[in-house]
Write a protein that holds these residues in place. Sequence first.
Motif, mmCIF file in Angstrom:
data_model
loop_
_atom_site.group_PDB
_atom_site.id
_atom_site.type_symbol
_atom_site.label_atom_id
_atom_site.label_comp_id
_atom_site.label_asym_id
_atom_site.label_seq_id
_atom_site.Cartn_x
_atom_site.Cartn_y
_atom_site.Cartn_z
ATOM 1 N N MET A 156 0.826 -1.205 0.000
ATOM 2 C CA MET A 156 0.000 0.000 0.000
ATOM 3 C C MET A 156 0.862 1.259 0.000
ATOM 4 N N ARG A 157 1.992 1.214 0.720
ATOM 5 C CA ARG A 157 2.840 2.397 0.827
ATOM 6 C C ARG A 157 4.165 2.138 0.130
ATOM 7 N N LEU A 158 4.476 2.987 -0.834
ATOM 8 C CA LEU A 158 5.720 2.869 -1.591
ATOM 9 C C LEU A 158 6.480 4.186 -1.492
ATOM 10 N N GLY A 159 7.734 4.148 -1.887
ATOM 11 C CA GLY A 159 8.549 5.347 -1.767
ATOM 12 C C GLY A 159 8.084 6.492 -2.643
ATOM 13 N N ASP A 160 7.622 6.190 -3.857
ATOM 14 C CA ASP A 160 7.279 7.262 -4.801
ATOM 15 C C ASP A 160 5.785 7.404 -5.041
ATOM 16 N N THR A 161 4.961 6.492 -4.507
ATOM 17 C CA THR A 161 3.524 6.571 -4.736
ATOM 18 C C THR A 161 2.824 5.651 -3.746
ATOM 19 N N THR A 162 1.593 5.283 -4.039
ATOM 20 C CA THR A 162 0.837 4.352 -3.196
ATOM 21 C C THR A 162 0.270 3.231 -4.056
ATOM 22 N N GLY A 163 -0.074 2.130 -3.410
ATOM 23 C CA GLY A 163 -0.731 1.049 -4.142
ATOM 24 C C GLY A 163 -2.055 1.497 -4.721
ATOM 25 N N GLU A 164 -2.751 2.377 -3.997
ATOM 26 C CA GLU A 164 -4.033 2.885 -4.489
ATOM 27 C C GLU A 164 -3.844 3.675 -5.781
ATOM 28 N N ALA A 165 -2.793 4.479 -5.856
ATOM 29 C CA ALA A 165 -2.543 5.271 -7.060
ATOM 30 C C ALA A 165 -2.276 4.363 -8.258
ATOM 31 N N ILE A 166 -1.530 3.276 -8.052
ATOM 32 C CA ILE A 166 -1.268 2.331 -9.148
ATOM 33 C C ILE A 166 -2.569 1.657 -9.581
ATOM 34 N N PHE A 167 -3.394 1.280 -8.596
ATOM 35 C CA PHE A 167 -4.685 0.653 -8.888
ATOM 36 C C PHE A 167 -5.570 1.599 -9.709
ATOM 37 N N ASP A 168 -5.660 2.862 -9.295
ATOM 38 C CA ASP A 168 -6.475 3.842 -10.025
ATOM 39 C C ASP A 168 -5.929 4.061 -11.434
ATOM 40 N N TRP A 169 -4.610 4.164 -11.541
ATOM 41 C CA TRP A 169 -4.001 4.359 -12.860
ATOM 42 C C TRP A 169 -4.311 3.179 -13.779
ATOM 43 N N ALA A 170 -4.155 1.952 -13.274
ATOM 44 C CA ALA A 170 -4.383 0.759 -14.094
ATOM 45 C C ALA A 170 -5.831 0.679 -14.564
ATOM 46 N N ALA A 171 -6.775 1.059 -13.686
ATOM 47 C CA ALA A 171 -8.188 0.998 -14.045
ATOM 48 C C ALA A 171 -8.517 1.919 -15.206
ATOM 49 N N GLY A 172 -7.830 3.053 -15.290
ATOM 50 C CA GLY A 172 -8.123 3.997 -16.356
ATOM 51 C C GLY A 172 -7.231 3.878 -17.567
ATOM 52 N N ALA A 173 -5.978 3.427 -17.380
ATOM 53 C CA ALA A 173 -5.005 3.455 -18.471
ATOM 54 C C ALA A 173 -4.897 2.144 -19.233
ATOM 55 N N LEU A 174 -5.239 1.028 -18.607
ATOM 56 C CA LEU A 174 -5.076 -0.277 -19.256
ATOM 57 C C LEU A 174 -6.396 -0.748 -19.850
ATOM 58 N N PRO A 232 -18.402 5.380 -12.336
ATOM 59 C CA PRO A 232 -17.080 5.844 -12.783
ATOM 60 C C PRO A 232 -16.318 4.770 -13.554
ATOM 61 N N TRP A 233 -16.447 3.520 -13.131
ATOM 62 C CA TRP A 233 -15.767 2.404 -13.797
ATOM 63 C C TRP A 233 -16.254 2.253 -15.237
ATOM 64 N N LEU A 234 -17.573 2.318 -15.433
ATOM 65 C CA LEU A 234 -18.125 2.215 -16.778
ATOM 66 C C LEU A 234 -17.706 3.397 -17.646
ATOM 67 N N ILE A 235 -17.721 4.600 -17.070
ATOM 68 C CA ILE A 235 -17.339 5.784 -17.835
ATOM 69 C C ILE A 235 -15.900 5.663 -18.325
ATOM 70 N N ARG A 236 -14.983 5.224 -17.455
ATOM 71 C CA ARG A 236 -13.580 5.073 -17.864
ATOM 72 C C ARG A 236 -13.450 4.082 -19.019
ATOM 73 N N ARG A 237 -14.208 3.009 -18.975
ATOM 74 C CA ARG A 237 -14.125 2.026 -20.045
ATOM 75 C C ARG A 237 -14.735 2.534 -21.335
ATOM 76 N N PHE A 238 -15.840 3.266 -21.250
ATOM 77 C CA PHE A 238 -16.421 3.856 -22.452
ATOM 78 C C PHE A 238 -15.446 4.853 -23.085
ATOM 79 N N LEU A 239 -14.799 5.663 -22.251
ATOM 80 C CA LEU A 239 -13.839 6.641 -22.771
ATOM 81 C C LEU A 239 -12.642 5.948 -23.410
ATOM 82 N N SER A 240 -12.174 4.849 -22.817
ATOM 83 C CA SER A 240 -11.055 4.094 -23.402
ATOM 84 C C SER A 240 -11.468 3.482 -24.729
ATOM 85 N N ASP A 241 -12.686 2.924 -24.800
ATOM 86 C CA ASP A 241 -13.169 2.327 -26.050
ATOM 87 C C ASP A 241 -13.275 3.375 -27.152
ATOM 88 N N ILE A 242 -13.801 4.542 -26.803
ATOM 89 C CA ILE A 242 -13.959 5.613 -27.794
ATOM 90 C C ILE A 242 -12.599 6.063 -28.311
#
Length: 444
Positions: free
Chosen positions: A56-74, A316-326
Amino acid sequence: MNAAVRVCLVEDDPIMGESLCERFRLEGFDAHWCTSGAEAMRSLREQAFDVVISDMRLGDTTGEAIFDWAAGALPQAPPFVFITGYGTVDQAVALIKRGACDYVTKPFDLDALVARVLEIASAARAQDEGVPGLEPLGVSAAMQRIEAMLPRLARAASTVLIVGESGVGKERVAQRLHACLPDAARRPFVALNCGAVPETLLEPELFGHEKGAFTGAARSRAGVFEQAHGGTLFLDEIGEMTLAMQVRLLRAVQERQVVRVGGERPIPVDLLLVCATHRDLKAMVAEGTFREDLFYRVNVVQIRVPPLRERREDIPWLIRRFLSDIARQSGEARRHLTPAAEEAALAYPWPGNVRELKHAVERACIMSPAEWITPAALFPDAELPPPAGDVQAPLGDYLRECECRYIRGALESCDGHIGRTAELLGISRKNLWEKMKKLDIGHA
């Protein structure tokens, strides 16, 4: 599982990281160790992993930030398991509600962690073997419960009834159920909306016809029952059928055979029959507009898909996926919702459910040239409602959360580049760093 399970381990503690990595490799996993959040994001962008295990706690970020990034970017984020200390258990539990798979608290049982990761990877692969690229049903508890029961139904059920309002995604549930069948990719999935076919054409659509059976029948044709033989037949809106057509459907459901229009020979069909409706069939039985015997034949196992207003975590999860698909289909840069637009989306009741949400996002992307979609772009013809529910947090906390989401969105759109993000936000790099530190936001 034939191929080794690919695990991305995100741990900045060298002793803990080396120990975990060595253990997973000894167990036969293909373990990739990342010592920072930035390295993890690069690896997740470049490689496919079955499971991510992140502190959960990393030197340069957090596990939550990686999780949020992956949900929107991948295109499809892998399952996440979090390693947490006592102080971040509540945060980990909140992430579970948003779609993460599990968490372990320090000190943890390494044998149990290995077994849990293998279980998660096995379940994910079993779901993906059916229809390649088929996304999860949602991140809400309600949709995850539905998804969890589908493999069992695919093994045991022959008839399933899916109920829910129009636009909730009943056909997607049927597709996911089909994906759980053995060798699903080689089995047919055939769908028919019974309410969209005129009554005079519905019988040949369902059961097929022989050459010369009626005017225009120039050749024999198989109906959807025959087409779906060996796979899944999805009959949507069966509540729209007339009583006469319900009698014909009842025979096919009972006997698992059909007779083509103009034919005499019964044709056996072996399939998983999935029916769906937005109507209350039990009330229709009481009214005399739906046959009781057919109701009990199709209502062997019932799945209720809740409306979007009852599972707001999915919005929010559906919106991110619709935006990625578009973005993927158009070849343009991925759009983002402002925090205010996301709040408006969460407050709106969405009477048209997922279908209405998808159309709203598509319309906003077409009509708004800006990278950031505002509430006005998402709801151009509506008077925006206030946020739903009673106020339960001080204004300062609410504004802090909005600022946090806005900065995270800007970082994501700039691939974590601090200079470009600061320029996009119209502030200095120093100011951005100070805000990120204050809000506990990491960067890639």
